[in-house]
Design a protein around this motif. Structure first.
Motif, PDB file in Angstrom:
ATOM      1  N   THR A   1       0.632  -1.189  -0.101  1.00  0.00           N
ATOM      2  CA  THR A   1      -0.087   0.048  -0.156  1.00  0.00           C
ATOM      3  C   THR A   1       0.809   1.299  -0.219  1.00  0.00           C
ATOM      4  OG1 THR A   1      -2.082  -1.296   1.175  1.00  0.00           O
ATOM      5  CG2 THR A   1      -1.735   1.271   1.301  1.00  0.00           C
ATOM      6  N   LEU A   2       1.939   1.284   0.827  1.00  0.00           N
ATOM      7  CA  LEU A   2       2.757   2.297   0.633  1.00  0.00           C
ATOM      8  C   LEU A   2       3.601   2.576  -0.707  1.00  0.00           C
ATOM      9  CD1 LEU A   2       4.405   1.731   4.439  1.00  0.00           C
ATOM     10  CD2 LEU A   2       2.956   3.583   3.476  1.00  0.00           C
ATOM     11  N   VAL A   3       4.014   1.411  -1.213  1.00  0.00           N
ATOM     12  CA  VAL A   3       4.693   1.590  -2.476  1.00  0.00           C
ATOM     13  C   VAL A   3       3.494   2.060  -3.466  1.00  0.00           C
ATOM     14  CG1 VAL A   3       5.385   0.113  -4.513  1.00  0.00           C
ATOM     15  CG2 VAL A   3       6.367  -0.409  -2.044  1.00  0.00           C
ATOM     16  N   GLN A   4       2.327   1.738  -3.642  1.00  0.00           N
ATOM     17  CA  GLN A   4       1.431   2.131  -4.504  1.00  0.00           C
ATOM     18  C   GLN A   4       1.322   3.838  -4.235  1.00  0.00           C
ATOM     19  OE1 GLN A   4       0.468   0.874  -7.349  1.00  0.00           O
ATOM     20  NE2 GLN A   4       0.559  -1.457  -6.914  1.00  0.00           N
ATOM     21  N   SER A   5       1.081   4.068  -3.080  1.00  0.00           N
ATOM     22  CA  SER A   5       0.794   5.155  -2.862  1.00  0.00           C
ATOM     23  C   SER A   5       1.951   6.494  -2.833  1.00  0.00           C
ATOM     24  CB  SER A   5       0.262   5.363  -1.062  1.00  0.00           C
ATOM     25  OG  SER A   5      -0.977   4.553  -0.891  1.00  0.00           O
ATOM     26  N   PHE A   6       3.104   5.894  -2.469  1.00  0.00           N
ATOM     27  CA  PHE A   6       4.370   6.896  -2.786  1.00  0.00           C
ATOM     28  C   PHE A   6       4.887   6.815  -4.229  1.00  0.00           C
ATOM     29  CE2 PHE A   6       5.079   6.584   2.004  1.00  0.00           C
ATOM     30  CZ  PHE A   6       4.756   7.981   2.030  1.00  0.00           C
ATOM     31  N   GLY A   7       5.016   5.469  -4.721  1.00  0.00           N
ATOM     32  CA  GLY A   7       5.454   5.442  -6.420  1.00  0.00           C
ATOM     33  C   GLY A   7       6.832   5.647  -6.400  1.00  0.00           C
ATOM     34  N   PRO A   8       7.676   5.027  -5.614  1.00  0.00           N
ATOM     35  CA  PRO A   8       9.258   5.357  -5.842  1.00  0.00           C
ATOM     36  C   PRO A   8       9.713   4.639  -7.260  1.00  0.00           C
ATOM     37  CG  PRO A   8       8.723   3.795  -4.134  1.00  0.00           C
ATOM     38  CD  PRO A   8       7.338   4.018  -4.624  1.00  0.00           C
ATOM     39  N   TRP A   9      10.589   5.144  -7.809  1.00  0.00           N
ATOM     40  CA  TRP A   9      11.265   4.715  -8.773  1.00  0.00           C
ATOM     41  C   TRP A   9      10.408   3.962  -9.942  1.00  0.00           C
ATOM     42  CZ3 TRP A   9      12.891   2.657  -3.919  1.00  0.00           C
ATOM     43  CH2 TRP A   9      13.780   3.417  -3.381  1.00  0.00           C
ATOM     44  N   ARG A  10       9.273   4.647 -10.220  1.00  0.00           N
ATOM     45  CA  ARG A  10       8.658   4.364 -11.345  1.00  0.00           C
ATOM     46  C   ARG A  10       7.869   2.724 -10.940  1.00  0.00           C
ATOM     47  NH1 ARG A  10      10.768   4.416 -16.992  1.00  0.00           N
ATOM     48  NH2 ARG A  10      12.494   2.934 -16.090  1.00  0.00           N
ATOM     49  N   ILE A  11       7.703   2.657  -9.633  1.00  0.00           N
ATOM     50  CA  ILE A  11       6.916   1.394  -9.268  1.00  0.00           C
ATOM     51  C   ILE A  11       5.827   1.900  -8.113  1.00  0.00           C
ATOM     52  CG2 ILE A  11       7.288  -0.808  -7.683  1.00  0.00           C
ATOM     53  CD1 ILE A  11       9.953  -0.951  -8.530  1.00  0.00           C
ATOM     54  N   GLY A  12       4.461   1.822  -8.432  1.00  0.00           N
ATOM     55  CA  GLY A  12       3.480   2.357  -7.838  1.00  0.00           C
ATOM     56  C   GLY A  12       2.779   3.502  -8.574  1.00  0.00           C
ATOM     57  N   ALA A  13       1.587   3.561  -8.311  1.00  0.00           N
ATOM     58  CA  ALA A  13       0.728   4.380  -9.232  1.00  0.00           C
ATOM     59  C   ALA A  13       0.648   5.867  -8.537  1.00  0.00           C
ATOM     60  CB  ALA A  13      -0.496   3.917  -9.280  1.00  0.00           C
ATOM     61  N   ARG A  14       1.084   6.145  -7.517  1.00  0.00           N
ATOM     62  CA  ARG A  14       1.025   7.334  -6.808  1.00  0.00           C
ATOM     63  C   ARG A  14      -0.510   7.749  -6.774  1.00  0.00           C
ATOM     64  NH1 ARG A  14       6.072  11.118  -8.409  1.00  0.00           N
ATOM     65  NH2 ARG A  14       7.690   9.587  -7.845  1.00  0.00           N
ATOM     66  N   LEU A  15      -1.341   6.840  -6.538  1.00  0.00           N
ATOM     67  CA  LEU A  15      -2.758   7.049  -6.265  1.00  0.00           C
ATOM     68  C   LEU A  15      -3.452   6.180  -4.971  1.00  0.00           C
ATOM     69  CD1 LEU A  15      -3.815   6.108 -10.045  1.00  0.00           C
ATOM     70  CD2 LEU A  15      -4.118   8.132  -8.809  1.00  0.00           C
ATOM     71  N   PRO A  16      -4.354   6.580  -4.419  1.00  0.00           N
ATOM     72  CA  PRO A  16      -4.752   5.874  -3.119  1.00  0.00           C
ATOM     73  C   PRO A  16      -5.222   4.573  -3.364  1.00  0.00           C
ATOM     74  CG  PRO A  16      -6.503   7.430  -3.982  1.00  0.00           C
ATOM     75  CD  PRO A  16      -5.128   7.808  -4.751  1.00  0.00           C
ATOM     76  N   PHE A  17      -4.181   3.641  -3.407  1.00  0.00           N
ATOM     77  CA  PHE A  17      -4.404   2.126  -3.622  1.00  0.00           C
ATOM     78  C   PHE A  17      -4.248   1.570  -2.305  1.00  0.00           C
ATOM     79  CE2 PHE A  17      -4.244   2.116  -8.328  1.00  0.00           C
ATOM     80  CZ  PHE A  17      -5.171   1.473  -8.580  1.00  0.00           C
ATOM     81  N   VAL A  18      -4.835   0.424  -2.095  1.00  0.00           N
ATOM     82  CA  VAL A  18      -4.568  -0.588  -1.113  1.00  0.00           C
ATOM     83  C   VAL A  18      -4.224  -2.084  -1.728  1.00  0.00           C
ATOM     84  CG1 VAL A  18      -5.567  -1.942   0.969  1.00  0.00           C
ATOM     85  CG2 VAL A  18      -6.010   0.771   0.787  1.00  0.00           C
ATOM     86  N   MET A  19      -3.410  -2.566  -0.969  1.00  0.00           N
ATOM     87  CA  MET A  19      -3.156  -4.044  -1.697  1.00  0.00           C
ATOM     88  C   MET A  19      -3.408  -5.133  -0.692  1.00  0.00           C
ATOM     89  SD  MET A  19       0.627  -3.722  -3.818  1.00  0.00           S
ATOM     90  CE  MET A  19       0.378  -5.395  -4.336  1.00  0.00           C
ATOM     91  N   LEU A  20      -3.826  -6.193  -1.444  1.00  0.00           N
ATOM     92  CA  LEU A  20      -4.438  -7.391  -0.495  1.00  0.00           C
ATOM     93  C   LEU A  20      -3.893  -8.673  -1.217  1.00  0.00           C
ATOM     94  CD1 LEU A  20      -8.005  -6.329  -0.411  1.00  0.00           C
ATOM     95  CD2 LEU A  20      -6.759  -6.436   1.513  1.00  0.00           C
ATOM     96  N   PRO A  21      -4.118  -9.715  -0.332  1.00  0.00           N
ATOM     97  CA  PRO A  21      -3.933 -11.107  -1.091  1.00  0.00           C
ATOM     98  C   PRO A  21      -5.028 -11.266  -1.936  1.00  0.00           C
ATOM     99  CG  PRO A  21      -4.407 -11.187   1.159  1.00  0.00           C
ATOM    100  CD  PRO A  21      -4.313  -9.743   0.852  1.00  0.00           C
TER     101      PRO A  21
END
Length: 438
Positions: free
Chosen positions: A63-83
């Motif tokens: 969720t942090l990766v998708q929210s922050f989007g470092p190094w073109r990994i993650g959308a920089r949008l309010p996403f949550v990740m789940l199994p």
């Protein structure tokens, strides 16, 4: 130049309650997935606790990766990740047929496959315009509504299916959420989803439906690398998960477009959808080393963003931190697990219904009186809803084919893309050839 609302950092007094709202709505997914794995594979209690810790921690990091989007990994949008639900079933199928260490190896192979297949998939994104994505989002919403409803009723073959008390809790939670959204104002209205869940939980407590058990007495738990032992790699055994990864890429594309539309941010699909997919691939790859199934971006929280109108990605940053804390401190997970599934299901039905409506809104931009557009939407909806409405329809097929076709979203997305290409892209080619011939 003013910041876009999605990039605004709000006061913690606002971020924390909205972040908790995201967590409470989706927390049932990691808990249920871990206990399904534990029950199916007959895992020891201490191993179950460690697996639950890893699942929550990785969901939080993702969720942090998708929210922050470092190094073109993650959308920089309010996403949550789940199994993901389907990946858990595939993980168990591989584990039962080839052993759990082979299933873990399949997860690691699939995490790497995301990165290997992404360049080719990026070139195909032009075949996923709004009409394809809108159709897919409708299917996602309807499929999730079914999952939410089953949290209320249980599965048809399970004991206690349709228990009136559970139905009462689910329907009451829906009613609480609607009434709170109708009569509250300001920030309280924006928190109607979590307040409805709290009201449903209070009713459950009054009816004696709260239970605190299943986690032991541990205070702090840490994810353990290779909890099942060294992974074993078998590409053929991993094929079901590899095929799912392709469908997951299409779904992540649709969710990226939808999330951006909800927060009002213009994006380049060919640039930003791969960022979301890289986040899914990275967290899934890491998850494999800690014994989890694939981790994917969740469509649930998009519905929450739409209902609350709070667009800041720092809300899901808070949610990510909370998920990590839950993963490290077992008592927090024990408290969340005490919320009855029927209450969570009632909340989920509201949120998932919002997602389906957002898909319909996307389709409104297209002229459905044009028979080409009509078929691009109608046929995939029919194909995608068949396994949802008639469970087990493909059970007589070979296992790999059955697993793929049982995913209504995957079937709907693929058929919509093919039909869109047939009616629109191929038609353009034919016209250009006719022009040259003339």
């Amino acid at each position: 130049m003013p910041r876009h609302p999605v990039d605004e950092f709000r006061p913690l007094s606002r971020l924390v309650p909205f972040g908790l709202q995201h967590v409470l709505v989706m927390a049932a997914a990691p808990i249920s997935s871990v206990f399904l794995v534990a029950k199916t594979l007959d895992l020891a209690p201490d191993l179950t606790v460690r697996l639950l810790s890893a699942t929550f921690v990785l969901a939080g990091i993702g969720t942090l990766v998708q929210s922050f989007g470092p190094w073109r990994i993650g959308a920089r949008l309010p996403f949550v990740m789940l199994p993901g639900g389907a990946p858990v079933i595939l993980f168990l199928a591989i584990a039962q047929e080839h052993g759990v260490r082979t299933a873990v190896g399949a997860v690691i192979l699939t995490g790497a496959f995301y990165f290997l297949a992404l360049p080719l998939f990026s070139r195909l994104l032009r075949f996923f315009p709004g009409i394809v994505i809108g159709t897919m989002i409708v299917l996602v919403g309807v499929t999730l509504i079914k999952s939410g409803a089953q949290l209320i009723t249980g599965k048809p073959s399970s004991p206690g299916f349709g228990d009136p008390r559970h139905l009462l809790l689910g329907l009451a939670t829906i009613a609480f959420t609607v009434l709170l959204h109708r009569f509250l104002r300001g920030m309280a209205r924006q928190l109607a989803v979590v307040l409805g869940l709290v009201a449903g939980t209070a009713l459950a407590a009054a009816l004696g439906e709260l239970r605190f058990d299943g986690f032991g007495s541990e205070l702090v738990t840490l994810p353990t690398p290779f909890p099942f032992g060294p992974p074993e790699f078998d590409v053929l055994a991993a094929i079901p998960l590899l095929i799912f990864a392709l469908a997951s890429m299409a779904e992540a594309t649709g969710q990226t477009v939808l999330n951006a539309e909800v927060v009002g941010k213009e994006i380049d699909v060919r640039r930003d959808a791969p960022r979301t997919i890289r986040g899914d691939g990275l967290i899934s790859l890491i998850g494999g080393f800690f014994g989890t199934s694939l981790m994917v971006t969740s469509g649930e929280n998009i519905g929450i963003v739409r209902m609350t109108g709070v667009r800041s990605r720092y809300v899901t940053v808070v949610a990510g931190v909370v998920l990590v804390v839950i993963g490290l401190f077992a008592p927090f997970a024990r408290v969340i697990d005490a919320i009855p599934p029927s209450v969570v299901g009632g909340t989920a039905v509201v949120v998932f219904g919002v997602i389906a409506v957002m898909g319909v809104q996307m389709l409104r931009d297209y002229d459905l009186s044009d028979h080409r557009n009509l078929l691009v939407v109608a046929v995939p909806l029919g194909l995608g809803l068949m396994p949802v409405l008639v469970p087990g329809i493909y059970d007589q097929l070979p296992p790999t084919a059955s697993i793929v076709l049982e995913s209504g979203v995957a079937v709907g997305a693929a058929s919509a893309a093919v039909l869109n290409a047939l009616f629109h892209h191929l038609r353009k080619t034919e016209r250009s050839e006719d022009t040259v011939a003339a």
